[in-house]
Design a protein around this motif. Structure first.
Motif, PDB file in Angstrom:
ATOM      1  N   LEU A  45      44.338  33.460  48.121  1.00 12.96           N
ATOM      2  CA  LEU A  45      44.033  34.768  47.541  1.00 12.96           C
ATOM      3  C   LEU A  45      43.252  34.629  46.240  1.00 12.96           C
ATOM      4  CD1 LEU A  45      44.481  37.800  47.876  1.00 12.96           C
ATOM      5  CD2 LEU A  45      46.555  37.564  46.549  1.00 12.96           C
ATOM      6  N   GLY A  46      43.615  33.673  45.399  1.00 14.40           N
ATOM      7  CA  GLY A  46      42.893  33.466  44.140  1.00 14.40           C
ATOM      8  C   GLY A  46      41.445  33.086  44.367  1.00 14.40           C
ATOM      9  N   GLY A  47      41.207  32.145  45.280  1.00 12.34           N
ATOM     10  CA  GLY A  47      39.834  31.749  45.583  1.00 12.34           C
ATOM     11  C   GLY A  47      39.023  32.867  46.204  1.00 12.34           C
ATOM     12  N   THR A  48      39.632  33.610  47.102  1.00 13.03           N
ATOM     13  CA  THR A  48      38.933  34.722  47.762  1.00 13.03           C
ATOM     14  C   THR A  48      38.575  35.817  46.775  1.00 13.03           C
ATOM     15  OG1 THR A  48      40.128  34.247  49.807  1.00 13.03           O
ATOM     16  CG2 THR A  48      39.124  36.413  49.615  1.00 13.03           C
ATOM     17  N   LEU A  49      39.495  36.156  45.891  1.00  7.93           N
ATOM     18  CA  LEU A  49      39.217  37.218  44.918  1.00  7.93           C
ATOM     19  C   LEU A  49      38.080  36.851  43.981  1.00  7.93           C
ATOM     20  CD1 LEU A  49      42.781  38.511  43.980  1.00  7.93           C
ATOM     21  CD2 LEU A  49      40.990  39.729  45.210  1.00  7.93           C
ATOM     22  N   VAL A  50      38.060  35.613  43.500  1.00 13.83           N
ATOM     23  CA  VAL A  50      36.983  35.205  42.603  1.00 13.83           C
ATOM     24  C   VAL A  50      35.646  35.232  43.330  1.00 13.83           C
ATOM     25  CG1 VAL A  50      36.026  33.232  41.352  1.00 13.83           C
ATOM     26  CG2 VAL A  50      38.369  33.907  40.989  1.00 13.83           C
ATOM     27  N   ASN A  51      35.611  34.765  44.559  1.00 11.25           N
ATOM     28  CA  ASN A  51      34.360  34.782  45.319  1.00 11.25           C
ATOM     29  C   ASN A  51      33.870  36.197  45.591  1.00 11.25           C
ATOM     30  OD1 ASN A  51      33.795  32.069  45.526  1.00 11.25           O
ATOM     31  ND2 ASN A  51      35.002  31.814  47.379  1.00 11.25           N
ATOM     32  N   ASN A  52      34.779  37.124  45.844  1.00 11.91           N
ATOM     33  CA  ASN A  52      34.381  38.489  46.185  1.00 11.91           C
ATOM     34  C   ASN A  52      34.113  39.359  44.967  1.00 11.91           C
ATOM     35  OD1 ASN A  52      34.463  38.021  48.936  1.00 11.91           O
ATOM     36  ND2 ASN A  52      36.600  38.661  49.118  1.00 11.91           N
ATOM     37  N   LEU A  53      34.788  39.087  43.859  1.00 11.72           N
ATOM     38  CA  LEU A  53      34.624  39.942  42.681  1.00 11.72           C
ATOM     39  C   LEU A  53      33.496  39.491  41.758  1.00 11.72           C
ATOM     40  CD1 LEU A  53      38.347  40.638  41.758  1.00 11.72           C
ATOM     41  CD2 LEU A  53      36.748  42.136  42.959  1.00 11.72           C
ATOM     42  N   ASP A  54      33.196  38.216  41.751  1.00  9.76           N
ATOM     43  CA  ASP A  54      32.163  37.690  40.863  1.00  9.76           C
ATOM     44  C   ASP A  54      31.008  37.161  41.711  1.00  9.76           C
ATOM     45  OD1 ASP A  54      30.741  36.789  38.728  1.00  9.76           O
ATOM     46  OD2 ASP A  54      32.161  35.230  38.136  1.00  9.76           O
ATOM     47  N   ASP A  55      29.830  37.775  41.549  1.00 11.52           N
ATOM     48  CA  ASP A  55      28.682  37.385  42.369  1.00 11.52           C
ATOM     49  C   ASP A  55      28.216  35.962  42.080  1.00 11.52           C
ATOM     50  OD1 ASP A  55      28.628  39.829  43.626  1.00 11.52           O
ATOM     51  OD2 ASP A  55      27.241  40.715  42.171  1.00 11.52           O
ATOM     52  N   ASP A  56      28.352  35.519  40.850  1.00 11.54           N
ATOM     53  CA  ASP A  56      27.852  34.197  40.474  1.00 11.54           C
ATOM     54  C   ASP A  56      28.984  33.375  39.848  1.00 11.54           C
ATOM     55  OD1 ASP A  56      26.025  32.162  40.157  1.00 11.54           O
ATOM     56  OD2 ASP A  56      25.346  32.877  38.197  1.00 11.54           O
ATOM     57  N   ALA A  57      30.055  33.162  40.633  1.00 13.62           N
ATOM     58  CA  ALA A  57      31.212  32.422  40.116  1.00 13.62           C
ATOM     59  C   ALA A  57      30.916  30.930  40.095  1.00 13.62           C
ATOM     60  CB  ALA A  57      32.428  32.691  40.995  1.00 13.62           C
ATOM     61  N   SER A  58      31.296  30.272  39.015  1.00 18.50           N
ATOM     62  CA  SER A  58      31.099  28.827  38.916  1.00 18.50           C
ATOM     63  C   SER A  58      32.250  28.109  39.625  1.00 18.50           C
ATOM     64  CB  SER A  58      31.039  28.407  37.453  1.00 18.50           C
ATOM     65  OG  SER A  58      32.311  28.546  36.854  1.00 18.50           O
ATOM     66  N   ASP A  59      32.071  26.817  39.829  1.00 20.98           N
ATOM     67  CA  ASP A  59      33.122  26.030  40.461  1.00 20.98           C
ATOM     68  C   ASP A  59      34.381  25.983  39.595  1.00 20.98           C
ATOM     69  OD1 ASP A  59      31.528  25.522  42.640  1.00 20.98           O
ATOM     70  OD2 ASP A  59      30.848  23.555  41.920  1.00 20.98           O
TER      71      ASP A  59
END
Length: 106
Positions: A45-59
């Motif tokens: 859930l944490g990884g999915t939320l960051v990918n979906n909420l932030d268009d340019d998320a860093s590693d």
């Protein structure tokens, strides 16, 4: 930031509400299973939320969200597993007081 404060407040209230139930149970396999399931779900859930909420998320952001989800989900899952299905501790039996021997009549 306001959402984070609300979430922390809700977790504190939930922890206080379950405090009495936790002390009367033996820690067992339900807490372990709940922790594993919670950690897995929290990480995904944490990884999915960051990918979906932030268009340019860093590693680093993705890793932090996954790590936070694993820790938070694991703790919450273990607590819920313990409260829901771990067995209630048996009360310690106290020895009955010894009775006085009957008086011998001679």
């Amino acid at each position: 930031m306001r959402r984070m404060k609300t979430l922390v407040a809700l977790l504190v209230v939930a922890g206080m509400a379950t405090g009495c139930a936790v002390g009367q149970r033996k820690w067992g396999s339900c807490a372990v299973a709940g922790g594993v399931i919670g950690a897995t779900t929290g990480g995904i859930l944490g990884g999915t939320l960051v990918n979906n909420l932030d268009d340019d998320a860093s590693d680093g952001e993705r890793g932090g969200a996954i790590a936070g989800g694993i820790v938070g989900g694991g703790l919450l899952g273990a607590l819920l597993g313990h409260v829901i299905c771990d067995p209630i501790a048996e009360p310690v039996a106290q020895a009955a007081p010894a009775e006085a021997p009957p008086p011998s009549g001679t």
